[in-house]
Write a protein that holds these residues in place. Sequence first.
Motif, PDB file in Angstrom:
ATOM      1  N   LYS A 114      -7.502   2.712  -7.356  1.00 27.84           N
ATOM      2  CA  LYS A 114      -6.960   3.719  -8.280  1.00 27.84           C
ATOM      3  C   LYS A 114      -5.549   3.346  -8.743  1.00 27.84           C
ATOM      4  O   LYS A 114      -4.889   4.127  -9.419  1.00 27.84           O
ATOM      5  N   GLY A 115      -5.071   2.192  -8.313  1.00 29.78           N
ATOM      6  CA  GLY A 115      -3.762   1.720  -8.758  1.00 29.78           C
ATOM      7  C   GLY A 115      -2.592   2.191  -7.904  1.00 29.78           C
ATOM      8  O   GLY A 115      -1.432   2.089  -8.288  1.00 29.78           O
ATOM      9  N   ARG A 116      -2.889   2.690  -6.695  1.00 25.91           N
ATOM     10  CA  ARG A 116      -1.797   3.152  -5.843  1.00 25.91           C
ATOM     11  C   ARG A 116      -1.327   2.039  -4.922  1.00 25.91           C
ATOM     12  O   ARG A 116      -2.015   1.022  -4.741  1.00 25.91           O
ATOM     13  N   LYS A 117      -0.126   2.243  -4.355  1.00 24.00           N
ATOM     14  CA  LYS A 117       0.416   1.279  -3.387  1.00 24.00           C
ATOM     15  C   LYS A 117       0.478   1.973  -2.035  1.00 24.00           C
ATOM     16  O   LYS A 117       1.045   3.064  -1.920  1.00 24.00           O
ATOM     17  N   LEU A 118      -0.088   1.334  -1.030  1.00 23.61           N
ATOM     18  CA  LEU A 118      -0.273   2.005   0.258  1.00 23.61           C
ATOM     19  C   LEU A 118       0.419   1.288   1.418  1.00 23.61           C
ATOM     20  O   LEU A 118       0.255   0.090   1.611  1.00 23.61           O
ATOM     21  N   ALA A 119       1.195   2.062   2.188  1.00 25.48           N
ATOM     22  CA  ALA A 119       1.770   1.529   3.427  1.00 25.48           C
ATOM     23  C   ALA A 119       1.029   2.161   4.598  1.00 25.48           C
ATOM     24  O   ALA A 119       0.814   3.368   4.617  1.00 25.48           O
ATOM     25  N   VAL A 120       0.615   1.330   5.559  1.00 27.50           N
ATOM     26  CA  VAL A 120      -0.078   1.842   6.748  1.00 27.50           C
ATOM     27  C   VAL A 120       0.801   1.568   7.966  1.00 27.50           C
ATOM     28  O   VAL A 120       1.051   0.423   8.323  1.00 27.50           O
ATOM     29  N   LEU A 121       1.307   2.633   8.568  1.00 32.08           N
ATOM     30  CA  LEU A 121       2.178   2.505   9.743  1.00 32.08           C
ATOM     31  C   LEU A 121       1.455   3.134  10.931  1.00 32.08           C
ATOM     32  O   LEU A 121       0.435   3.794  10.762  1.00 32.08           O
ATOM     33  N   ALA A 177      11.107   3.464  -0.777  1.00 34.75           N
ATOM     34  CA  ALA A 177      12.075   2.838  -1.685  1.00 34.75           C
ATOM     35  C   ALA A 177      11.475   1.581  -2.313  1.00 34.75           C
ATOM     36  O   ALA A 177      11.809   1.207  -3.436  1.00 34.75           O
ATOM     37  N   ALA A 178      10.565   0.927  -1.579  1.00 31.94           N
ATOM     38  CA  ALA A 178       9.929  -0.290  -2.098  1.00 31.94           C
ATOM     39  C   ALA A 178       8.774   0.030  -3.046  1.00 31.94           C
ATOM     40  O   ALA A 178       8.068  -0.868  -3.492  1.00 31.94           O
ATOM     41  N   GLY A 179       8.561   1.315  -3.317  1.00 37.95           N
ATOM     42  CA  GLY A 179       7.571   1.690  -4.333  1.00 37.95           C
ATOM     43  C   GLY A 179       6.197   2.065  -3.796  1.00 37.95           C
ATOM     44  O   GLY A 179       5.260   2.215  -4.574  1.00 37.95           O
ATOM     45  N   PHE A 180       6.065   2.199  -2.474  1.00 36.05           N
ATOM     46  CA  PHE A 180       4.770   2.625  -1.935  1.00 36.05           C
ATOM     47  C   PHE A 180       4.631   4.134  -2.151  1.00 36.05           C
ATOM     48  O   PHE A 180       5.477   4.898  -1.705  1.00 36.05           O
ATOM     49  N   ASP A 181       3.572   4.520  -2.870  1.00 38.42           N
ATOM     50  CA  ASP A 181       3.435   5.937  -3.230  1.00 38.42           C
ATOM     51  C   ASP A 181       2.516   6.698  -2.290  1.00 38.42           C
ATOM     52  O   ASP A 181       2.323   7.902  -2.427  1.00 38.42           O
ATOM     53  N   THR A 182       1.917   5.972  -1.328  1.00 41.99           N
ATOM     54  CA  THR A 182       1.084   6.630  -0.324  1.00 41.99           C
ATOM     55  C   THR A 182       1.419   5.994   1.021  1.00 41.99           C
ATOM     56  O   THR A 182       1.515   4.773   1.120  1.00 41.99           O
ATOM     57  N   VAL A 183       1.634   6.829   2.027  1.00 37.77           N
ATOM     58  CA  VAL A 183       1.943   6.306   3.355  1.00 37.77           C
ATOM     59  C   VAL A 183       0.969   6.918   4.355  1.00 37.77           C
ATOM     60  O   VAL A 183       0.832   8.137   4.418  1.00 37.77           O
ATOM     61  N   PHE A 184       0.279   6.066   5.098  1.00 36.84           N
ATOM     62  CA  PHE A 184      -0.563   6.541   6.195  1.00 36.84           C
ATOM     63  C   PHE A 184       0.189   6.296   7.494  1.00 36.84           C
ATOM     64  O   PHE A 184       0.768   5.220   7.680  1.00 36.84           O
ATOM     65  N   VAL A 185       0.174   7.269   8.386  1.00 34.80           N
ATOM     66  CA  VAL A 185       0.697   7.034   9.733  1.00 34.80           C
ATOM     67  C   VAL A 185      -0.448   7.313  10.702  1.00 34.80           C
ATOM     68  O   VAL A 185      -0.933   8.433  10.808  1.00 34.80           O
ATOM     69  N   GLU A 186      -0.860   6.256  11.374  1.00 35.90           N
ATOM     70  CA  GLU A 186      -2.032   6.345  12.249  1.00 35.90           C
ATOM     71  C   GLU A 186      -1.605   6.580  13.692  1.00 35.90           C
ATOM     72  O   GLU A 186      -0.605   6.036  14.148  1.00 35.90           O
ATOM     73  N   THR A 187      -2.372   7.381  14.418  1.00 38.03           N
ATOM     74  CA  THR A 187      -2.098   7.509  15.850  1.00 38.03           C
ATOM     75  C   THR A 187      -3.374   7.827  16.610  1.00 38.03           C
ATOM     76  O   THR A 187      -4.386   8.184  16.016  1.00 38.03           O
TER      77      THR A 187
END
Length: 364
Positions: A114-121, A177-187
């Motif tokens: 869908k054109g998003r940028k995703l960070a997975v932490l 700040a680096a432009g990731f518009d979606t952030v997942f935090v897994e636990t």
Amino acid sequence: MEHPENDEQYKGLKVNKGIAGAPTINPYLTKKLQRRQYTPSEFVEGILQGNITILSQAVTLVESAKAEHQQLAQEIIEKCLPYAGQSVRIGITGVPGAGKSTSIDAFGMYLIEKGRKLAVLAIDPSSERSKGSILGDKTRMEELAREKNAFIRPSPSAGSLGGVARKTRETIVLCEAAGFDTVFVETVGVGQSETAVHSMVDFFLLIQLAGTGDELQGIKRGIMEMADGIVINKADGDNIEKARLAASQFRSALHLFPPSESGWTPKVLTYSGYYKLGIREIWDMIGEYTAFTKQNDFFDQRRNEQSKYWMYESINETLRNTFYRHPLVSSALKETEQQVLNNEISSFVAAKRMMDLFLRNSER
Ligand code: GDP
């Protein structure tokens, strides 16, 4: 003389001049090793340009226990803050085997398309013991790991849960700040890690399985109250009916809870991470939630509450570290502990002695 063997006295012997050996270190690497440390402004510039190498290096500073790294990290975070906050932060939890990595891979690919940028932490308080986290491991998210618009980072490993969680929260700022518009935090549901994740996300997603006989186990641990959405994974093949049944059990269980502060009624959906069924519906649910809570202001309120929570968490952590790292305290602590174990003094007297020692010898 360079080679004494060439002297007149050793007739018939001739030793040639040798050639210089190859350097033992690759010259390219030498240059790399001598690389100058970036200044905070250079870090920030790289991060704002979306440079992943620089972002990774900055995250490494955030995770470092060294005082000079921490100072540099704080400067970078401070400068990145005005550019942060624009993402949707989603916490994802579930027991091992629930299908978190399979699902994150599937959710992630859906978002990337869908054109998003995703960070997975990830937050894994057990990672210090296991020396390396199983959460956020790139090999567990094979498809996503190949995408340039996905940034996957395993759990910070050192320190207490509070310390690990703080580092992850700071990493969110850098990723945004680096432009990731979606952030997942897994636990995983270990100790208080779910509460820690809940304290830094906008939406908390609980992955459950059907047919394990303990569908409602989440209630006992208070996890269901935190969930904004419950999703039953592995709704495929013979498992579809069971998953539907589990979903209706969860829906009726949710009615037992008082209405949530946000005014949002948590939804229960079934899906299959492996076969990529029902993924769009999950994302639509999250979109609906953010639209709803932005309209009634709960979205910002929740973030403000979280900022306040993290202010106190940081104060507590700093106090604790300053106390335990104080040279007088750390040298007297063992002996005092032994006195308590020997029943020579009470725990309260011991604690007071240590606190007095610390306070008398601290800068004011
Ligand atoms: P995690 O420990 O929560 O990260 O779980 P994994 O993603 O590693 O999944 C655990 C196991 O469940 C793996 O063998 C997966 O292939 C399997 N699995 C994950 N999602 C699904 C699904 O949607 N359907 C089925 N049938 N199996 C799945």
